[in-house]
Design a protein around this motif. Structure first.
Motif, PDB file in Angstrom:
ATOM      1  N   MET A   1      -0.241   4.126 -19.367  1.00 42.88           N
ATOM      2  CA  MET A   1      -0.355   2.926 -18.531  1.00 42.88           C
ATOM      3  C   MET A   1       0.228   3.182 -17.149  1.00 42.88           C
ATOM      4  SD  MET A   1       0.957   0.181 -21.377  1.00 42.88           S
ATOM      5  CE  MET A   1       0.025  -0.194 -22.882  1.00 42.88           C
ATOM      6  N   MET A   2       1.405   3.805 -17.103  1.00 41.74           N
ATOM      7  CA  MET A   2       2.050   4.096 -15.813  1.00 41.74           C
ATOM      8  C   MET A   2       1.266   5.131 -15.028  1.00 41.74           C
ATOM      9  SD  MET A   2       5.993   4.281 -17.156  1.00 41.74           S
ATOM     10  CE  MET A   2       6.722   2.940 -18.102  1.00 41.74           C
ATOM     11  N   LEU A   3       0.759   6.154 -15.733  1.00 39.29           N
ATOM     12  CA  LEU A   3       0.005   7.204 -15.056  1.00 39.29           C
ATOM     13  C   LEU A   3      -1.266   6.653 -14.428  1.00 39.29           C
ATOM     14  CD1 LEU A   3      -0.333  10.220 -14.430  1.00 39.29           C
ATOM     15  CD2 LEU A   3      -1.497  10.467 -16.633  1.00 39.29           C
ATOM     16  N   THR A   4      -1.928   5.733 -15.117  1.00 40.47           N
ATOM     17  CA  THR A   4      -3.146   5.128 -14.565  1.00 40.47           C
ATOM     18  C   THR A   4      -2.841   4.394 -13.268  1.00 40.47           C
ATOM     19  OG1 THR A   4      -4.054   4.864 -16.790  1.00 40.47           O
ATOM     20  CG2 THR A   4      -5.050   3.548 -15.039  1.00 40.47           C
ATOM     21  N   THR A   5      -1.737   3.647 -13.266  1.00 39.95           N
ATOM     22  CA  THR A   5      -1.328   2.947 -12.043  1.00 39.95           C
ATOM     23  C   THR A   5      -1.031   3.940 -10.929  1.00 39.95           C
ATOM     24  OG1 THR A   5      -0.348   1.213 -13.403  1.00 39.95           O
ATOM     25  CG2 THR A   5       0.274   1.266 -11.081  1.00 39.95           C
ATOM     26  N   ASN A   6      -0.342   5.022 -11.267  1.00 37.77           N
ATOM     27  CA  ASN A   6      -0.012   6.033 -10.262  1.00 37.77           C
ATOM     28  C   ASN A   6      -1.262   6.675  -9.677  1.00 37.77           C
ATOM     29  OD1 ASN A   6       2.550   5.388 -11.021  1.00 37.77           O
ATOM     30  ND2 ASN A   6       3.072   7.383 -11.869  1.00 37.77           N
ATOM     31  N   LEU A   7      -2.266   6.905 -10.524  1.00 39.92           N
ATOM     32  CA  LEU A   7      -3.514   7.489 -10.030  1.00 39.92           C
ATOM     33  C   LEU A   7      -4.272   6.503  -9.154  1.00 39.92           C
ATOM     34  CD1 LEU A   7      -4.703   9.457 -13.187  1.00 39.92           C
ATOM     35  CD2 LEU A   7      -3.499  10.315 -11.163  1.00 39.92           C
ATOM     36  N   LEU A   8      -4.143   5.213  -9.444  1.00 38.70           N
ATOM     37  CA  LEU A   8      -4.692   4.209  -8.527  1.00 38.70           C
ATOM     38  C   LEU A   8      -4.019   4.327  -7.156  1.00 38.70           C
ATOM     39  CD1 LEU A   8      -4.908   1.050 -10.843  1.00 38.70           C
ATOM     40  CD2 LEU A   8      -6.808   2.465 -10.024  1.00 38.70           C
TER      41      LEU A   8
ATOM     42  N   LEU B   1      -5.853   6.696  -5.033  1.00 37.09           N
ATOM     43  CA  LEU B   1      -7.001   6.112  -4.339  1.00 37.09           C
ATOM     44  C   LEU B   1      -6.548   5.364  -3.081  1.00 37.09           C
ATOM     45  CD1 LEU B   1      -9.067   4.745  -7.375  1.00 37.09           C
ATOM     46  CD2 LEU B   1      -9.399   6.886  -6.111  1.00 37.09           C
ATOM     47  N   VAL B   2      -5.421   4.659  -3.197  1.00 37.86           N
ATOM     48  CA  VAL B   2      -4.876   3.968  -2.017  1.00 37.86           C
ATOM     49  C   VAL B   2      -4.489   4.984  -0.957  1.00 37.86           C
ATOM     50  CG1 VAL B   2      -3.041   2.459  -1.181  1.00 37.86           C
ATOM     51  CG2 VAL B   2      -4.080   2.027  -3.415  1.00 37.86           C
ATOM     52  N   PHE B   3      -3.926   6.108  -1.382  1.00 35.49           N
ATOM     53  CA  PHE B   3      -3.546   7.166  -0.447  1.00 35.49           C
ATOM     54  C   PHE B   3      -4.758   7.662   0.347  1.00 35.49           C
ATOM     55  CE2 PHE B   3      -3.205  11.892  -0.029  1.00 35.49           C
ATOM     56  CZ  PHE B   3      -2.320  11.906   1.043  1.00 35.49           C
ATOM     57  N   LEU B   4      -5.895   7.788  -0.323  1.00 33.82           N
ATOM     58  CA  LEU B   4      -7.101   8.265   0.352  1.00 33.82           C
ATOM     59  C   LEU B   4      -7.692   7.217   1.285  1.00 33.82           C
ATOM     60  CD1 LEU B   4      -8.861  10.072  -2.639  1.00 33.82           C
ATOM     61  CD2 LEU B   4      -7.621  11.135  -0.736  1.00 33.82           C
ATOM     62  N   ALA B   5      -7.530   5.939   0.933  1.00 38.24           N
ATOM     63  CA  ALA B   5      -8.201   4.871   1.682  1.00 38.24           C
ATOM     64  C   ALA B   5      -7.321   4.219   2.737  1.00 38.24           C
ATOM     65  CB  ALA B   5      -8.696   3.791   0.720  1.00 38.24           C
TER      66      ALA B   5
ATOM     67  N   CYS C   1       0.837  -1.212   0.000  1.00 33.83           N
ATOM     68  CA  CYS C   1       0.000   0.000   0.000  1.00 33.83           C
ATOM     69  C   CYS C   1       0.867   1.255   0.000  1.00 33.83           C
ATOM     70  CB  CYS C   1      -0.922   0.002   1.219  1.00 33.83           C
ATOM     71  SG  CYS C   1      -2.298  -1.165   1.116  1.00 33.83           S
ATOM     72  N   ILE C   2       1.920   1.245   0.812  1.00 38.61           N
ATOM     73  CA  ILE C   2       2.830   2.397   0.850  1.00 38.61           C
ATOM     74  C   ILE C   2       3.516   2.570  -0.510  1.00 38.61           C
ATOM     75  CG2 ILE C   2       4.916   3.314   1.919  1.00 38.61           C
ATOM     76  CD1 ILE C   2       4.083   1.869   4.497  1.00 38.61           C
ATOM     77  N   ALA C   3       3.872   1.447  -1.149  1.00 35.68           N
ATOM     78  CA  ALA C   3       4.498   1.510  -2.473  1.00 35.68           C
ATOM     79  C   ALA C   3       3.546   2.126  -3.491  1.00 35.68           C
ATOM     80  CB  ALA C   3       4.941   0.123  -2.915  1.00 35.68           C
ATOM     81  N   PHE C   4       2.266   1.779  -3.415  1.00 34.85           N
ATOM     82  CA  PHE C   4       1.273   2.379  -4.313  1.00 34.85           C
ATOM     83  C   PHE C   4       1.179   3.889  -4.083  1.00 34.85           C
ATOM     84  CE2 PHE C   4      -0.749  -1.737  -5.462  1.00 34.85           C
ATOM     85  CZ  PHE C   4      -0.971  -1.469  -6.805  1.00 34.85           C
ATOM     86  N   VAL C   5       1.163   4.293  -2.822  1.00 35.54           N
ATOM     87  CA  VAL C   5       1.097   5.727  -2.509  1.00 35.54           C
ATOM     88  C   VAL C   5       2.336   6.435  -3.046  1.00 35.54           C
ATOM     89  CG1 VAL C   5       0.995   7.436  -0.657  1.00 35.54           C
ATOM     90  CG2 VAL C   5      -0.351   5.333  -0.480  1.00 35.54           C
TER      91      VAL C   5
END
Length: 364
Positions: A339-346, A349-353, A117-121
């Motif tokens: 493709m990378m930007l979409t993942t980053n924007l996901l 969402l992880v940052f918010l949740a 989760c931290i990696a996604f953020v």
């Protein structure tokens, strides 16, 4: 609080209290000015890197038929774009695994779920900052909150993970750059960059050979010598244990290297998929032959999110190696970025949740 009255010898109320507060206020104001200056420099640096990205993109777009470029982008295969997003998401999952291996070997039992989760953020914030800086700083901030007295170890694990990732990129670039050196050397900037990749790859190979082949006692002695260069204290003690732990867990480092290699392979497939999405029919071998160079350049903190540098190199390599029109090559690079930007924007969402409930003592 009271103080001696020098004229009467009695204790008088501390009237300097307001003065002390004033001194503290001046210090705070000075500190604020320094911090404001620091933030100003950071924003100016970020703006400069954004300008470089825009300038490179403008130079590229100036030489292409914009109508063909826009039509190519409009006709991009959505299923292949979705596949590319899934491939990029898998690299973040692998990043969480790599980090878990490193951090557990150092004695900090944090969960893969939290680290992922931290990696996604981190990926989300990497969108707005040059190179991998946003990712690393975000991971450091989050993990420091849950590491307790092992914060030095946790922060060092982020640095080590980044070093390993860059090392794998440099080794792959070392393998492929000599094959393309002739046309890279035709331009002063790319010739310097290619020479740097080769030199960096050689240094990485030598360092890994030293780490895996030298006796552990020699590595412990070298680590102790390096630790003496740091100021004595808690941080040096923790870092010394951190270094010693990885000397004893060389198998863990080998596993992390393998995981980092798999990440780069997936990213090569992602670029191949982006090319196929815009209609480029070239072999995977050709893409694997130059994408590591693009990834190495993308890691440099030159532009925001690698924009411009990535597009320039993709257009260069596809034009020379595959005789691909500039419009198609630029569309492929922009598709990969999407493709990378979409993942980053996901990651946003992880940052918010995401709310960590990890105990620093147990990691649970």
């Amino acid at each position: 609080m009271a103080r001696p009255n020098l004229t009467s010898g009695t204790i008088a109320p501390e009237r300097v209290g307001a003065g002390s507060a004033g001194v503290r206020g001046v210090r705070l104001r000075n500190m604020t000015k320094k911090e404001a200056g620091s933030w100003k420099r950071r924003w100016l640096g970020l703006a400069a890197k954004g300008f470089v990205a825009v300038l490179i993109l403008w130079l590229l777009i100036r030489d292409v038929d914009v109508e063909i470029l826009m039509r190519t982008l409009a006709e991009t295969s959505v299923p292949l774009l979705a596949l590319g997003v899934l491939l990029n998401v898998s690299t973040v999952l692998i990043a969480g695994l790599r980090w878990e291996l490193l951090i557990r070997a150092a004695g900090l039992p944090l969960r893969w779920r939290d680290l992922t989760c931290i990696a996604f953020v981190g990926q989300f914030f990497a969108t707005f900052l040059p190179g991998p800086i946003g990712d690393d700083l975000t991971r450091m901030v989050y993990v420091a909150r849950i590491a307790g007295d092992k914060t030095p170890v946790a922060l060092s694990s982020v640095v080590l993970d980044r070093i390993i990732g860059l090392s794998v990129i440099l080794m792959l670039a070392l393998l492929v750059t000599p094959w393309h050196y002739e046309f890279l050397a035709a331009n002063a900037q790319t010739a310097f960059f290619a020479g740097g990749l080769i030199a960096g790859g050689i240094v990485v190979v030598a360092a890994l050979a030293l780490f895996f082949l030298f006796p552990r006692r020699w590595l412990h002695s070298l680590g102790a010598l390096l630790m003496r260069l740091l100021p004595a204290g808690h941080w040096r003690l923790q870092l010394g244990r951190f270094v010693g732990a990885y000397v004893e867990h060389r198998r863990t480092i080998a596993l992390v290297l393998a995981a980092a290699l798999s990440t780069q392979v997936v990213l090569c497939v992602l670029f191949w998929t982006a090319g196929a999405a815009v209609g480029i029919s070239l072999s995977a071998a050709l893409w694997f032959g130059f994408v590591p160079v693009v990834l190495a350049a993308n890691a440099l903190p030159v532009t925001v999110a690698g924009l411009g540098i990535r597009e320039y190199l993709v257009v260069l390599f596809l034009g020379v190696l595959g005789n691909v029109p500039q419009e198609l090559a630029l569309a492929a690079s922009l598709a990969a970025f999407a493709m990378m930007l979409t993942t980053n924007l996901l990651g946003g969402l992880v940052f918010l949740a995401y709310r960590s409930n990890v105990s620093p003592a147990t990691g649970k």
